[in-house]
Design an enzyme around this catalytic site. Structure first.
Site, PDB file in Angstrom:
ATOM      1  N   ARG A  28      14.499  16.015 -16.795  1.00  0.00           N
ATOM      2  CA  ARG A  28      15.192  17.251 -17.180  1.00  0.00           C
ATOM      3  C   ARG A  28      14.463  18.013 -18.286  1.00  0.00           C
ATOM      4  O   ARG A  28      15.097  18.652 -19.134  1.00  0.00           O
ATOM      5  CB  ARG A  28      16.626  16.970 -17.635  1.00  0.00           C
ATOM      6  CG  ARG A  28      17.551  16.523 -16.517  1.00  0.00           C
ATOM      7  CD  ARG A  28      18.167  17.729 -15.828  1.00  0.00           C
ATOM      8  NE  ARG A  28      18.997  17.319 -14.706  1.00  0.00           N
ATOM      9  CZ  ARG A  28      20.331  17.297 -14.738  1.00  0.00           C
ATOM     10  NH1 ARG A  28      20.970  17.661 -15.817  1.00  0.00           N
ATOM     11  NH2 ARG A  28      20.995  16.931 -13.677  1.00  0.00           N
ATOM     12  N   ARG A  32      18.567  23.191 -20.380  1.00  0.00           N
ATOM     13  CA  ARG A  32      19.337  24.002 -21.332  1.00  0.00           C
ATOM     14  C   ARG A  32      18.998  23.810 -22.795  1.00  0.00           C
ATOM     15  O   ARG A  32      19.355  24.642 -23.622  1.00  0.00           O
ATOM     16  CB  ARG A  32      20.832  23.742 -21.118  1.00  0.00           C
ATOM     17  CG  ARG A  32      21.363  24.442 -19.903  1.00  0.00           C
ATOM     18  CD  ARG A  32      22.735  23.928 -19.545  1.00  0.00           C
ATOM     19  NE  ARG A  32      22.639  22.518 -19.154  1.00  0.00           N
ATOM     20  CZ  ARG A  32      23.661  21.784 -18.731  1.00  0.00           C
ATOM     21  NH1 ARG A  32      24.858  22.308 -18.670  1.00  0.00           N
ATOM     22  NH2 ARG A  32      23.484  20.538 -18.370  1.00  0.00           N
ATOM     23  N   ARG A  41      17.632  31.652 -17.139  1.00  0.00           N
ATOM     24  CA  ARG A  41      18.844  31.435 -16.356  1.00  0.00           C
ATOM     25  C   ARG A  41      19.799  32.626 -16.489  1.00  0.00           C
ATOM     26  O   ARG A  41      20.453  33.016 -15.519  1.00  0.00           O
ATOM     27  CB  ARG A  41      19.551  30.159 -16.790  1.00  0.00           C
ATOM     28  CG  ARG A  41      20.614  29.739 -15.778  1.00  0.00           C
ATOM     29  CD  ARG A  41      21.432  28.586 -16.246  1.00  0.00           C
ATOM     30  NE  ARG A  41      22.119  28.875 -17.492  1.00  0.00           N
ATOM     31  CZ  ARG A  41      22.957  28.048 -18.081  1.00  0.00           C
ATOM     32  NH1 ARG A  41      23.203  26.872 -17.556  1.00  0.00           N
ATOM     33  NH2 ARG A  41      23.546  28.368 -19.214  1.00  0.00           N
ATOM     34  N   ASP A  78      17.140  20.844  -7.601  1.00  0.00           N
ATOM     35  CA  ASP A  78      18.244  19.906  -7.799  1.00  0.00           C
ATOM     36  C   ASP A  78      18.307  18.959  -6.608  1.00  0.00           C
ATOM     37  O   ASP A  78      17.865  19.305  -5.510  1.00  0.00           O
ATOM     38  CB  ASP A  78      19.571  20.644  -7.951  1.00  0.00           C
ATOM     39  CG  ASP A  78      20.609  19.746  -8.625  1.00  0.00           C
ATOM     40  OD1 ASP A  78      20.607  19.683  -9.866  1.00  0.00           O
ATOM     41  OD2 ASP A  78      21.374  19.085  -7.906  1.00  0.00           O
ATOM     42  N   TYR A 155      27.904  12.503  -3.818  1.00  0.00           N
ATOM     43  CA  TYR A 155      28.344  13.893  -4.055  1.00  0.00           C
ATOM     44  C   TYR A 155      28.946  14.503  -2.784  1.00  0.00           C
ATOM     45  O   TYR A 155      29.912  15.259  -2.845  1.00  0.00           O
ATOM     46  CB  TYR A 155      27.187  14.757  -4.562  1.00  0.00           C
ATOM     47  CG  TYR A 155      26.828  14.437  -5.995  1.00  0.00           C
ATOM     48  CD1 TYR A 155      27.552  14.990  -7.047  1.00  0.00           C
ATOM     49  CD2 TYR A 155      25.800  13.552  -6.301  1.00  0.00           C
ATOM     50  CE1 TYR A 155      27.245  14.678  -8.370  1.00  0.00           C
ATOM     51  CE2 TYR A 155      25.489  13.234  -7.615  1.00  0.00           C
ATOM     52  CZ  TYR A 155      26.217  13.803  -8.648  1.00  0.00           C
ATOM     53  OH  TYR A 155      25.925  13.485  -9.949  1.00  0.00           O
TER      54      TYR A 155
HETATM   55  O1  CP3 Z   1      13.826  17.092 -14.461  1.00  0.00           O
HETATM   56  C1  CP3 Z   1      13.725  18.331 -14.328  1.00  0.00           C
HETATM   57  O2  CP3 Z   1      13.465  19.089 -15.291  1.00  0.00           O
HETATM   58  C2  CP3 Z   1      13.819  18.918 -12.935  1.00  0.00           C
HETATM   59  C3  CP3 Z   1      15.047  19.499 -12.569  1.00  0.00           C
HETATM   60  C4  CP3 Z   1      16.253  18.674 -12.156  1.00  0.00           C
HETATM   61  C5  CP3 Z   1      17.567  19.211 -12.212  1.00  0.00           C
HETATM   62  N1  CP3 Z   1      18.409  18.321 -11.641  1.00  0.00           N
HETATM   63  C6  CP3 Z   1      17.924  20.516 -12.774  1.00  0.00           C
HETATM   64  C7  CP3 Z   1      19.308  20.760 -13.188  1.00  0.00           C
HETATM   65  C8  CP3 Z   1      16.345  17.400 -11.580  1.00  0.00           C
HETATM   66  C9  CP3 Z   1      15.258  16.377 -11.332  1.00  0.00           C
HETATM   67  C10 CP3 Z   1      17.725  17.203 -11.242  1.00  0.00           C
HETATM   68  C11 CP3 Z   1      18.218  15.984 -10.569  1.00  0.00           C
HETATM   69  C12 CP3 Z   1      19.675  15.769 -10.464  1.00  0.00           C
HETATM   70  N2  CP3 Z   1      20.649  16.683 -10.208  1.00  0.00           N
HETATM   71  C13 CP3 Z   1      20.294  14.502 -10.531  1.00  0.00           C
HETATM   72  C14 CP3 Z   1      19.564  13.181 -10.682  1.00  0.00           C
HETATM   73  C15 CP3 Z   1      19.081  12.952 -12.054  1.00  0.00           C
HETATM   74  C16 CP3 Z   1      20.150  12.720 -13.072  1.00  0.00           C
HETATM   75  O3  CP3 Z   1      20.206  13.505 -14.027  1.00  0.00           O
HETATM   76  O4  CP3 Z   1      20.896  11.742 -12.908  1.00  0.00           O
HETATM   77  C17 CP3 Z   1      21.669  14.686 -10.346  1.00  0.00           C
HETATM   78  C18 CP3 Z   1      22.734  13.612 -10.352  1.00  0.00           C
HETATM   79  C19 CP3 Z   1      21.882  16.076 -10.135  1.00  0.00           C
HETATM   80  C20 CP3 Z   1      23.162  16.760  -9.830  1.00  0.00           C
HETATM   81  C21 CP3 Z   1      23.522  17.736 -10.864  1.00  0.00           C
HETATM   82  N3  CP3 Z   1      22.854  18.920 -11.101  1.00  0.00           N
HETATM   83  C22 CP3 Z   1      24.595  17.656 -11.787  1.00  0.00           C
HETATM   84  C23 CP3 Z   1      25.572  16.501 -11.872  1.00  0.00           C
HETATM   85  C24 CP3 Z   1      24.555  18.812 -12.556  1.00  0.00           C
HETATM   86  C25 CP3 Z   1      25.562  19.241 -13.571  1.00  0.00           C
HETATM   87  C26 CP3 Z   1      25.437  18.523 -14.842  1.00  0.00           C
HETATM   88  C27 CP3 Z   1      24.600  19.309 -15.795  1.00  0.00           C
HETATM   89  O5  CP3 Z   1      23.682  18.729 -16.404  1.00  0.00           O
HETATM   90  O6  CP3 Z   1      24.899  20.502 -15.932  1.00  0.00           O
HETATM   91  C28 CP3 Z   1      23.433  19.568 -12.143  1.00  0.00           C
HETATM   92  C29 CP3 Z   1      22.975  20.837 -12.709  1.00  0.00           C
HETATM   93  C30 CP3 Z   1      21.550  20.925 -13.178  1.00  0.00           C
HETATM   94  N4  CP3 Z   1      20.462  20.454 -12.492  1.00  0.00           N
HETATM   95  C31 CP3 Z   1      21.101  21.568 -14.352  1.00  0.00           C
HETATM   96  C32 CP3 Z   1      19.699  21.471 -14.372  1.00  0.00           C
HETATM   97  C33 CP3 Z   1      18.745  22.042 -15.387  1.00  0.00           C
HETATM   98  C34 CP3 Z   1      21.987  22.284 -15.364  1.00  0.00           C
HETATM   99  C35 CP3 Z   1      22.366  23.595 -14.783  1.00  0.00           C
HETATM  100  C36 CP3 Z   1      22.452  24.673 -15.792  1.00  0.00           C
HETATM  101  O7  CP3 Z   1      21.421  25.256 -16.152  1.00  0.00           O
HETATM  102  O8  CP3 Z   1      23.576  24.942 -16.209  1.00  0.00           O
END
Ligand code: CP3
Length: 352
Positions: A28, A32, A41, A78, A155
């Site tokens: 990640r 944010r 964003r 994602d 999910y």
């Molecule tokens: O690592 C990176 O920088 C690459 C981008 C990346 C995102 N999601 C961007 C994201 C990666 C590799 C993921 C994987 C992901 N997504 C996982 C597996 C890894 C982990 O963290 O366990 C999972 C379970 C998801 C599903 C997901 N996406 C959730 C549960 C959420 C909401 C929770 C949160 O952090 O807001 C997301 C949203 C998400 N994916 C964001 C980002 C940067 C936040 C969105 C925003 O900008 O508001």
């Protein structure tokens, strides 16, 4: 692709080849906690628009590389793009996490699931990979990724995030054959998706198994590890004459590292609950390890953060095969200055 890779430390470490220093990137890393991410964003309107626009996805992928000089870039996307392409109606509500309008609960829901063609239904991802690879100009390798079939399945069945996982666990106990059918569709979709990312320029790939750790050991083997093994076995092995290493990360999978290492991946991700020395003994030199600083250590004052970072580096011990990372994704409320402290500590590390 004709670019020469100027920094290949990450790829070499994944193949357990010697490197002059430990490579690092952070799960990640584009997100944010970075003001420049929040600005992009805001321009996109929301997170899904950011994911589906290759130019903007490219921009945020490069932000942490420009700011910190990490040794790898990870595609901004994602794990839920795959079920999104299966037309389950994905929504991200601010502060709420992901939600599917049409969760998968019945045999008929499973029958109706298509295997998306990545070049059509996920073209925005394939295009983003190609664009990012071009814009990186060989600075560092690009990581492609997908969720594990089990994690994506949670999910799809729960319809979003969950604490109890009651729906998918009920399906697992009541109708295991149905769950296998669902996982099989996701497995096939994931193979096509990752191989399309590799063909478009991804130089390593990672499977995120965020929810494998909620299973019993036997269930983990059957519902999480086996589908991941099928994905790994079907991956394109080489691109541009170079191996495309694969990384498998099960959060909460510390007790199963040996079994994960046996599925044919090149590296295994380790969360913060297992010491890297223990992890290394478990995998017995068969794979590289990636991890495993507690993401919460980034809340520590700089001296404490340095000490915790050194503890992780030291715990791996001498010899190649370690990619420094967190044990899970960086949290949104981290001070970017603390990340700079971490990066500097890893970069200047001299094994004692
Ligand atoms: O690592 C990176 O920088 C690459 C981008 C990346 C995102 N999601 C961007 C994201 C990666 C590799 C993921 C994987 C992901 N997504 C996982 C597996 C890894 C982990 O963290 O366990 C999972 C379970 C998801 C599903 C997901 N996406 C959730 C549960 C959420 C909401 C929770 C949160 O952090 O807001 C997301 C949203 C998400 N994916 C964001 C980002 C940067 C936040 C969105 C925003 O900008 O508001």
């Amino acid at each position: 692709m004709t670019d020469t890779l100027r920094n290949d430390l990450f790829l070499r470490a994944l193949l357990r080849e010697p490197t002059p220093r430990r490579p690092l990137w952070l799960m990640r890393q584009a997100g944010r906690y970075l003001p420049e991410y929040r600005a992009t964003r805001a321009r996109a309107g929301n997170f899904l628009n950011l994911c589906t626009n290759p130019e903007l996805a490219c921009e945020v992928t490069l932000q942490p590389i420009d700011r910190y000089g990490f040794d790898a870039a990870i595609l901004f996307s994602d794990i839920l793009t795959v079920p999104h392409a299966m037309k389950l109606g994905l929504e991200f509500e601010a502060g709420e996490g992901p939600r599917f309008e049409r969760p998968v609960r019945t045999p008929r829901d499973i029958d109706a699931l298509p295997v998306p063609d990545p070049h059509i239904d996920l073209k925005y991802v394939v295009d983003a990979v190609a664009l990012i690879r071009r814009e990186l100009r060989g600075r560092v390798p690009l990581i492609g990724f997908a969720g594990s079939p089990w994690t994506v399945g949670t999910y799809m069945v729960e319809g979003g995030g969950s604490k109890s996982f009651a729906h998918i666990k009920r399906m697992m106990y009541e109708a295991p054959a149905e769950l296998h059918r669902l996982l099989d569709v996701v497995t096939r979709a994931t193979v096509l998706y990752l191989n399309a990312q590799i063909a478009a320029g991804a130089q390593a790939v990672m499977l995120f198994d965020t929810w494998g750790g909620i299973l019993t050991p036997a269930q983990y083997e059957e519902f999480s590890l086996r589908p991941m093994a099928q994905v790994v076995a079907a991956l394109t092995r080489e691109a541009d004459g170079r191996r495309v290493p694969s990384i498998v990360f099960t959060k909460g999978g510390g007790a199963w590292l040996e079994r994960i290492a046996a599925i044919g991946c090149d590296a295994v991700g380790v969360d913060w609950s297992t010491d890297l020395a223990t992890a290394r003994r478990a995998v017995g030199g068969r794979v590289a390890l990636q991890g495993n600083l507690d993401p919460a250590a980034l809340y520590a004052p700089p001296d404490r953060l340095r000490a915790e970072t050194l503890r992780v580096l030291d715990s791996y011990g001498p010899g190649p095969g370690h990619v420094f990372n967190l044990g899970h994704g960086i949290t949104p409320d981290v001070d970017p200055e603390r990340v700079a402290v971490l990066v500097e500590t890893v970069r200047n590390y001299v094994p004692g």
